[in-house]
Design a protein around this motif. Sequence first.
Motif, PDB file in Angstrom:
ATOM      1  N   GLY A  87     -12.207   6.365  -3.246  1.00  0.00           N
ATOM      2  CA  GLY A  87     -12.958   7.600  -3.113  1.00  0.00           C
ATOM      3  C   GLY A  87     -12.127   8.797  -2.708  1.00  0.00           C
ATOM      4  O   GLY A  87     -12.265   9.885  -3.261  1.00  0.00           O
ATOM      5  N   THR A  88     -11.279   8.625  -1.737  1.00  0.00           N
ATOM      6  CA  THR A  88     -10.431   9.715  -1.249  1.00  0.00           C
ATOM      7  C   THR A  88      -9.078   9.119  -0.908  1.00  0.00           C
ATOM      8  O   THR A  88      -8.989   8.196  -0.097  1.00  0.00           O
ATOM      9  N   PHE A  89      -8.017   9.639  -1.521  1.00  0.00           N
ATOM     10  CA  PHE A  89      -6.691   9.045  -1.356  1.00  0.00           C
ATOM     11  C   PHE A  89      -5.654  10.161  -1.412  1.00  0.00           C
ATOM     12  O   PHE A  89      -5.584  10.915  -2.374  1.00  0.00           O
ATOM     13  N   LYS A  90      -4.858  10.230  -0.347  1.00  0.00           N
ATOM     14  CA  LYS A  90      -3.772  11.202  -0.326  1.00  0.00           C
ATOM     15  C   LYS A  90      -2.670  10.685   0.592  1.00  0.00           C
ATOM     16  O   LYS A  90      -2.951  10.152   1.662  1.00  0.00           O
ATOM     17  N   VAL A  91      -1.424  10.823   0.152  1.00  0.00           N
ATOM     18  CA  VAL A  91      -0.290  10.486   1.006  1.00  0.00           C
ATOM     19  C   VAL A  91       0.734  11.616   0.920  1.00  0.00           C
ATOM     20  O   VAL A  91       0.956  12.191  -0.138  1.00  0.00           O
ATOM     21  N   GLU A  92       1.312  11.931   2.061  1.00  0.00           N
ATOM     22  CA  GLU A  92       2.414  12.878   2.095  1.00  0.00           C
ATOM     23  C   GLU A  92       3.694  12.153   1.693  1.00  0.00           C
ATOM     24  O   GLU A  92       3.815  10.928   1.826  1.00  0.00           O
ATOM     25  N   SER A  93       4.665  12.898   1.211  1.00  0.00           N
ATOM     26  CA  SER A  93       5.967  12.315   0.897  1.00  0.00           C
ATOM     27  C   SER A  93       6.675  11.985   2.206  1.00  0.00           C
ATOM     28  O   SER A  93       6.964  12.868   3.013  1.00  0.00           O
ATOM     29  N   THR A  94       6.914  10.685   2.425  1.00  0.00           N
ATOM     30  CA  THR A  94       7.466  10.245   3.708  1.00  0.00           C
ATOM     31  C   THR A  94       8.823   9.583   3.598  1.00  0.00           C
ATOM     32  O   THR A  94       9.560   9.519   4.568  1.00  0.00           O
ATOM     33  N   GLY A  95       9.137   9.028   2.416  1.00  0.00           N
ATOM     34  CA  GLY A  95      10.404   8.316   2.265  1.00  0.00           C
ATOM     35  C   GLY A  95      10.328   6.859   2.651  1.00  0.00           C
ATOM     36  O   GLY A  95      11.316   6.141   2.530  1.00  0.00           O
ATOM     37  N   PHE A  96       9.156   6.383   3.130  1.00  0.00           N
ATOM     38  CA  PHE A  96       9.079   4.964   3.472  1.00  0.00           C
ATOM     39  C   PHE A  96       7.963   4.242   2.708  1.00  0.00           C
ATOM     40  O   PHE A  96       7.344   3.317   3.193  1.00  0.00           O
ATOM     41  N   ARG A  97       7.728   4.661   1.483  1.00  0.00           N
ATOM     42  CA  ARG A  97       6.853   3.961   0.540  1.00  0.00           C
ATOM     43  C   ARG A  97       5.444   3.754   1.083  1.00  0.00           C
ATOM     44  O   ARG A  97       4.833   2.698   0.921  1.00  0.00           O
ATOM     45  N   LEU A  98       4.912   4.793   1.710  1.00  0.00           N
ATOM     46  CA  LEU A  98       3.561   4.716   2.248  1.00  0.00           C
ATOM     47  C   LEU A  98       2.529   4.549   1.133  1.00  0.00           C
ATOM     48  O   LEU A  98       1.528   3.862   1.298  1.00  0.00           O
ATOM     49  N   GLY A  99       2.790   5.170  -0.027  1.00  0.00           N
ATOM     50  CA  GLY A  99       1.868   5.043  -1.142  1.00  0.00           C
ATOM     51  C   GLY A  99       1.668   3.604  -1.562  1.00  0.00           C
ATOM     52  O   GLY A  99       0.544   3.168  -1.846  1.00  0.00           O
ATOM     53  N   GLU A 100       2.757   2.832  -1.583  1.00  0.00           N
ATOM     54  CA  GLU A 100       2.647   1.415  -1.950  1.00  0.00           C
ATOM     55  C   GLU A 100       1.860   0.642  -0.905  1.00  0.00           C
ATOM     56  O   GLU A 100       1.129  -0.304  -1.223  1.00  0.00           O
ATOM     57  N   ARG A 101       2.013   1.022   0.356  1.00  0.00           N
ATOM     58  CA  ARG A 101       1.247   0.350   1.403  1.00  0.00           C
ATOM     59  C   ARG A 101      -0.253   0.545   1.177  1.00  0.00           C
ATOM     60  O   ARG A 101      -1.050  -0.393   1.324  1.00  0.00           O
ATOM     61  N   PHE A 102      -0.645   1.750   0.776  1.00  0.00           N
ATOM     62  CA  PHE A 102      -2.052   2.001   0.509  1.00  0.00           C
ATOM     63  C   PHE A 102      -2.524   1.266  -0.750  1.00  0.00           C
ATOM     64  O   PHE A 102      -3.677   0.825  -0.822  1.00  0.00           O
ATOM     65  N   ILE A 103      -1.654   1.129  -1.747  1.00  0.00           N
ATOM     66  CA  ILE A 103      -2.005   0.348  -2.933  1.00  0.00           C
ATOM     67  C   ILE A 103      -2.295  -1.095  -2.531  1.00  0.00           C
ATOM     68  O   ILE A 103      -3.262  -1.719  -3.003  1.00  0.00           O
ATOM     69  N   LYS A 104      -1.486  -1.641  -1.635  1.00  0.00           N
ATOM     70  CA  LYS A 104      -1.726  -3.001  -1.144  1.00  0.00           C
ATOM     71  C   LYS A 104      -3.098  -3.095  -0.461  1.00  0.00           C
ATOM     72  O   LYS A 104      -3.840  -4.065  -0.657  1.00  0.00           O
ATOM     73  N   ILE A 105      -3.427  -2.096   0.342  1.00  0.00           N
ATOM     74  CA  ILE A 105      -4.715  -2.097   1.042  1.00  0.00           C
ATOM     75  C   ILE A 105      -5.861  -2.050   0.033  1.00  0.00           C
ATOM     76  O   ILE A 105      -6.885  -2.736   0.192  1.00  0.00           O
ATOM     77  N   ALA A 215      11.386   1.430   5.213  1.00  0.00           N
ATOM     78  CA  ALA A 215      10.674   1.468   3.929  1.00  0.00           C
ATOM     79  C   ALA A 215      10.298   0.087   3.430  1.00  0.00           C
ATOM     80  O   ALA A 215       9.230  -0.100   2.848  1.00  0.00           O
ATOM     81  N   CYS A 216      11.174  -0.897   3.648  1.00  0.00           N
ATOM     82  CA  CYS A 216      10.888  -2.232   3.098  1.00  0.00           C
ATOM     83  C   CYS A 216       9.631  -2.834   3.705  1.00  0.00           C
ATOM     84  O   CYS A 216       8.956  -3.655   3.073  1.00  0.00           O
ATOM     85  N   LYS A 217       9.266  -2.439   4.926  1.00  0.00           N
ATOM     86  CA  LYS A 217       8.054  -2.966   5.558  1.00  0.00           C
ATOM     87  C   LYS A 217       6.799  -2.482   4.834  1.00  0.00           C
ATOM     88  O   LYS A 217       5.811  -3.198   4.731  1.00  0.00           O
ATOM     89  N   TYR A 218       6.840  -1.265   4.327  1.00  0.00           N
ATOM     90  CA  TYR A 218       5.678  -0.658   3.695  1.00  0.00           C
ATOM     91  C   TYR A 218       5.614  -0.935   2.196  1.00  0.00           C
ATOM     92  O   TYR A 218       4.540  -0.870   1.596  1.00  0.00           O
ATOM     93  N   ALA A 219       6.764  -1.230   1.574  1.00  0.00           N
ATOM     94  CA  ALA A 219       6.800  -1.459   0.131  1.00  0.00           C
ATOM     95  C   ALA A 219       5.952  -2.670  -0.238  1.00  0.00           C
ATOM     96  O   ALA A 219       5.979  -3.695   0.436  1.00  0.00           O
ATOM     97  N   LEU A 220       5.210  -2.563  -1.321  1.00  0.00           N
ATOM     98  CA  LEU A 220       4.452  -3.696  -1.836  1.00  0.00           C
ATOM     99  C   LEU A 220       5.364  -4.585  -2.674  1.00  0.00           C
ATOM    100  O   LEU A 220       5.269  -5.798  -2.641  1.00  0.00           O
ATOM    101  N   GLN A 221       6.239  -3.977  -3.425  1.00  0.00           N
ATOM    102  CA  GLN A 221       7.262  -4.721  -4.164  1.00  0.00           C
ATOM    103  C   GLN A 221       8.552  -4.690  -3.338  1.00  0.00           C
ATOM    104  O   GLN A 221       9.071  -3.625  -3.021  1.00  0.00           O
ATOM    105  N   LYS A 222       9.039  -5.869  -2.956  1.00  0.00           N
ATOM    106  CA  LYS A 222      10.204  -5.972  -2.080  1.00  0.00           C
ATOM    107  C   LYS A 222      11.336  -6.718  -2.777  1.00  0.00           C
ATOM    108  O   LYS A 222      11.126  -7.352  -3.828  1.00  0.00           O
ATOM    109  N   VAL A 223      12.528  -6.658  -2.181  1.00  0.00           N
ATOM    110  CA  VAL A 223      13.692  -7.364  -2.738  1.00  0.00           C
ATOM    111  C   VAL A 223      14.280  -8.263  -1.671  1.00  0.00           C
ATOM    112  O   VAL A 223      14.460  -7.849  -0.516  1.00  0.00           O
ATOM    113  N   TYR A 224      14.586  -9.501  -2.069  1.00  0.00           N
ATOM    114  CA  TYR A 224      15.268 -10.432  -1.170  1.00  0.00           C
ATOM    115  C   TYR A 224      16.505 -10.977  -1.884  1.00  0.00           C
ATOM    116  O   TYR A 224      16.464 -11.254  -3.082  1.00  0.00           O
TER     117      TYR A 224
END
Length: 330
Positions: A87-105, A215-224
């Motif tokens: 319904g309502t979605f907005k993220v500021e540019s943060t550099g730590f992949r906050l947008g992906e965190r919200f996609i996960k939610i 950033a890796c904590k918030y990313a939905l797609q991660k690398v190991y």
Amino acid sequence: MIDYKALSVKHTRFGELDIKNPFFDTFKKDYPGFEDWFARKCDEEAYVCNDDKNNILGFLYLKTEEKTESYPYMQPAFLPKRRLKVGTFKVESTGFRLGERFIKIIFDNALKREVDEIYVTLFENRQELSALQELFERWGFQRYGVNRSTGKDEAVFVKPLKAYNTAFSPKQNFPNIRYNVSKFIMPIEACWHTHLIPDSQLRTENLVDFLGRDACKYALQKVYISWAYNMNGAKPGDLVFFYRMGKTDGRKGFESVISTVCIIDEIKRDFTSESELLRYCQNRSVFSEENLKSFWHRNSRNLSAIKFIQVKSLEKRPILNQLRDAGIVA
């Protein structure tokens, strides 16, 4: 709503937020009557991320709509389905992949609410909205049509659930996954485990240790990074179970535990340079630049970089002794 114990995204009531905050100015501009709508939602909840000075960095409101929902302004018309509306979605540019965190939610709530599809409507008149559109499209949302409920055209993007599209990548399909695939166990040292996948924090770990903005904590797609011999046959779409290794000698049979199931999105082994490895892992890996450089110089020939997406933290987590008893590990 699902509650997240780790990281800096929490759910809060509309009534606890200040509508005069400049963060909401774009909504007021785009949606006539937004302030009245916001006031009517005072007892409902949304997800919010704040910085250390209590500035709002991200906001997400989700609404479940039943099959009887009417969509008079939607073209083409929606067929009757149970839906999750972003319904309502907005993220500021943060550099730590906050947008992906919200996609996960969004995906987590869609699964919990057992909806048939997710949709979002977006204006296409500002640069930040173009970035948001690209984020949705990277995760498999497809343009459906237009919504004219505000008197102006909003693009509608839809993601179907409960169906797997073989023409899409695992990332574009997610959270739709296939289970008739190969499964692998991936060992990870305790010092890396919860920093990489904080939603899989153990009860014995201190929450405060995992609230940072890496950033890796918030990313939905991660690398190991792995040298595990048993991963040589792994391919995109396969499932991997992260195995957190215990730290205490004599107690590892009880401390070592499978905590998380993930899906492999991509595996890359043919790096040609250190800089290529660094770019590939940027903001998605728990390892520092110094760690990655050390890996490259020590054993680049057998190195595998695995891009994965967390599916679920296990509620019942088998320990090493149980895995041995079941004959799963030696």
